[in-house]
Structure formats: structure tokens, C-alpha cells
Design a protein around this motif. Structure first.
Motif, PDB file in Angstrom:
ATOM      1  N   GLU A 114       0.821  -1.213   0.000  1.00  0.00           N
ATOM      2  CA  GLU A 114       0.000   0.000   0.000  1.00  0.00           C
ATOM      3  C   GLU A 114       0.859   1.269   0.000  1.00  0.00           C
ATOM      4  OE1 GLU A 114      -3.656   2.022  -0.002  1.00  0.00           O
ATOM      5  OE2 GLU A 114      -3.362  -0.151  -0.053  1.00  0.00           O
ATOM      6  N   GLN A 163       2.316   1.704  -3.485  1.00  0.00           N
ATOM      7  CA  GLN A 163       1.280   2.170  -4.410  1.00  0.00           C
ATOM      8  C   GLN A 163       0.955   3.642  -4.192  1.00  0.00           C
ATOM      9  OE1 GLN A 163      -1.915  -0.606  -3.729  1.00  0.00           O
ATOM     10  NE2 GLN A 163      -1.059  -2.119  -5.134  1.00  0.00           N
ATOM     11  N   SER A 164       0.949   4.068  -2.952  1.00  0.00           N
ATOM     12  CA  SER A 164       0.623   5.459  -2.639  1.00  0.00           C
ATOM     13  C   SER A 164       1.733   6.426  -3.031  1.00  0.00           C
ATOM     14  CB  SER A 164       0.343   5.610  -1.143  1.00  0.00           C
ATOM     15  OG  SER A 164      -0.777   4.853  -0.780  1.00  0.00           O
TER      16      SER A 164
END
Length: 75
Positions: free
Chosen positions: A43, A46-47
Motif C-alpha cells: 500500500e 502504491q501510494s
């Protein structure tokens, strides 16, 4: 078993290691989070990937009693 471990991952925007100046360090304490380590790393990547920053992710096991330490060594 050691009581703490730091896992460091770097995303360097394809710069040579000797020219790496990080824009951001993400430091995360981990305590009994064995199931959340891999999804958390994914995550964060991806961010941050689309921001154009060089960054590192540092996860520090804070004496977990579950398999967090093992998961960090496998990440």
C-alpha cells in the motif's frame, strides 16, 4: 531471537546508490502485525510511486510476540 529488526526498502527513481538523496523516509513501528506487514508495504509503494519521490520504508519490530520478526526477514 533478537527483539528488534529494521527492514529498509528504498525506491530510488533509478539513481545510482551513491547519488541517492531521499526525499522521504517512512518509519513504522511493528508490534504483533504479522498479517499486516506485506499489505502495508504494498500500500505504501502504491501510494508513493506516483509522486516522483525517492523514498525509503523502514519497519522496526518492537519486540513482537507473533511472527512479525520472521515476516520482516522474509520481506
Amino acid at each position: 531471537m533478537p527483539t528488534s529488526l529494521a527492514l529498509v526498502e528504498q525506491h530510488s527513481l533509478d539513481l545510482p546508490a551513491n547519488e541517492l538523496d531521499l526525499d522521504l523516509s517512512v518509519v513504522i513501528p511493528v508490534y504483533n502485525e504479522q498479517e499486516n506487514i506485506a499489505p502495508l508495504i504494498t500500500e505504501i509503494h502504491q501510494s508513493l510511486r506516483g509522486l516522483g519521490l525517492s523514498y525509503e520504508i523502514v519497519l522496526v519490530d518492537d519486540g513482537s510476540r507473533d511472527q512479525s520478526y520472521l515476516r520482516l526477514t522474509q520481506a
